[in-house]
Design a protein around this motif. Structure first.
Motif, PDB file in Angstrom:
ATOM      1  N   THR A 298       0.831  -1.207   0.000  1.00  0.00           N
ATOM      2  CA  THR A 298       0.000   0.000   0.000  1.00  0.00           C
ATOM      3  C   THR A 298       0.865   1.255   0.000  1.00  0.00           C
ATOM      4  O   THR A 298       0.565   2.243  -0.685  1.00  0.00           O
TER       5      THR A 298
ATOM      6  N   ASP B 214       1.861   2.442  -3.188  1.00  0.00           N
ATOM      7  CA  ASP B 214       0.714   2.787  -4.034  1.00  0.00           C
ATOM      8  C   ASP B 214       0.619   1.838  -5.231  1.00  0.00           C
ATOM      9  O   ASP B 214       0.571   2.255  -6.393  1.00  0.00           O
TER      10      ASP B 214
ATOM     11  N   PRO C 238       1.844   0.023 -10.609  1.00  0.00           N
ATOM     12  CA  PRO C 238       1.500   1.249  -9.874  1.00  0.00           C
ATOM     13  C   PRO C 238       0.041   1.617 -10.111  1.00  0.00           C
ATOM     14  O   PRO C 238      -0.493   1.404 -11.207  1.00  0.00           O
ATOM     15  N   ALA C 239      -0.614   2.153  -9.108  1.00  0.00           N
ATOM     16  CA  ALA C 239      -1.997   2.605  -9.262  1.00  0.00           C
ATOM     17  C   ALA C 239      -2.087   3.625 -10.386  1.00  0.00           C
ATOM     18  O   ALA C 239      -1.225   4.492 -10.526  1.00  0.00           O
TER      19      ALA C 239
ATOM     20  N   ASP D 261      -7.595  -2.141  -9.356  1.00  0.00           N
ATOM     21  CA  ASP D 261      -7.209  -3.227  -8.462  1.00  0.00           C
ATOM     22  C   ASP D 261      -8.246  -4.336  -8.519  1.00  0.00           C
ATOM     23  O   ASP D 261      -9.449  -4.081  -8.385  1.00  0.00           O
TER      24      ASP D 261
END
Length: 366
Positions: free
Chosen positions: A278, A281, A299-300, A356
């Motif tokens: 988390t 990210d 990566p987000a 996600d």
């Protein structure tokens, strides 16, 4: 694509014991004297994700391949490391190569294990480590800012873009604050700040190493660290490295009972790994089929073509579209076929930011 978390702290706080437990090995020598770890130990660990098991059962996948994180056990910093004390800048260069930093703080008393500062105080220890990184950044900026200012005055466009932000960062760091606390005005400045490759721009997580009896509840010292972490907006995880090292050596069939006996629902290491995930990210997408169910780390916000490129560069070069089903729809409608019948199957193009839990199949042509 590698994502690296560096494990740092003062000597003899339990970094190498924690690292050994993370990897369920005895790769990192753990001994009771400073600078036992000289070269950084590196290892990859699986990221716990029960979604992968669920997807594999639905699809009848023969093999499961979890996503992974890389952890780097970096030798203990000491007061004065930025000026070469201990093993000094050798350690700082190792920290420069990671994406996030885990501060391991000693929150237990043990007369048999020496403390380089002479007493147990995790908040002081955190400040020592942070200040050494700040001082290293200060030295770097004091060398770079004058040359950047000269280039900017001479008309260098890159330097002109950088100089204002660099001067602001220098002021903040000179005041004893980490570079990450600098207020950036837009995405362009955030990118410039990241490109400065300063130690204190890296995201930080605190790991409290407590005694065995405090593994489930924490203690007074870890509570102090948790309060500090909350003020700084950083994650904090409480573990007993000694217990985690014992758990790591047990057969899988015995781990749940052992955890239950000491009041834990899961290992502290599982929480460390997830928190590191988390902190960086990151998100996970899945590819699922009869041969294997596999989790992939990105990566987000990454767009579909680049996410495809994590599997193979040809997937990105020849990207056409991504066949997409959300994890919840895949489970609710019992797989891809059911999701298609329910109208939950989507075709996404090059501008789609992968979410996600997406279950993806990439169409490409090279």
């Amino acid at each position: 694509m590698g994502f690296r978390c560096g494990i740092v702290g003062l000597p003899n706080v339990g970094k190498s014991t924690l690292f050994n437990a993370l990897l369920s090995t005895m790769q990192a020598q753990a001994a009771n004297y400073p600078f036992c770890t000289i070269e950084p130990n590196v290892g990859r660990v699986e990221v716990p994700d029960p979604r992968l098991d669920t997807l594999a059962k639905i699809a009848g996948s023969a093999k499961l391949i979890p996503t992974q994180l890389e952890f780097v056990d970096i030798a203990g910093l000491v007061r004065g490391a930025s000026k070469g004390e201990g093993l000094g800048n050798q350690f700082l260069s190792h920290i420069r190569e990671v994406d996030a930093i885990l501060y391991v703080l000693r929150c237990f008393a043990d007369g048999d294990i020496v403390h380089v500062e002479g007493g147990i105080d995790p908040l002081r220890d955190a400040d020592i480590v942070e200040m050494e990184l700040i001082l290293a950044d200060l030295e770097s900026l004091e060398k770079r800012v004058p040359s950047t200012q000269k280039k900017a005055k001479a008309g260098d466009r890159d330097a002109q873009e950088q100089v204002g932000l660099m001067e602001r960062v220098l002021k903040v760091v000179s005041d004893g604050k980490p570079a990450r606390s600098v207020a950036t005005r837009d995405d362009s400045e955030r990118k410039l700040l990241a490109n400065m490759q300063l130690l204190t721009t890296k995201p930080v997580m605190f790991v409290c190493n407590v005694d065995e009896s405090s593994a489930a509840t924490g203690n007074v010292l870890s509570a102090q660290v948790e309060a500090m972490a909350k003020e700084r907006g950083a994650p904090c995880v409480v573990v007993s490295a000694k217990i985690e090292s014992e758990i790591s050596l047990l057969p899988e069939s015995e781990k749940a009972d052992f955890l239950a006996a000491i009041g834990l629902a899961e290992t502290g290491l599982a929480r460390v790994i997830r928190a590191g995930y988390t902190l960086l990210d990151l998100v996970t997408y899945f590819t699922v089929g009869p041969k294997e169910a596999r989790a992939w780390t990105i990566p987000a916000g990454m767009l579909a073509p680049q996410a495809a490129g994590v599997i193979h560069t040809d997937f990105e070069k020849g990207f056409i579209r991504a066949e997409t089903v959300s994890y919840s729809d895949y489970v609710e409608f019992d797989g891809e076929t059911g999701a298609k019948k329910a109208g939950r199957f989507r075709l996404e193009g090059k501008e789609y930011p992968v979410q996600d839990g997406d279950v993806l199949h990439f169409r490409f042509n090279v």
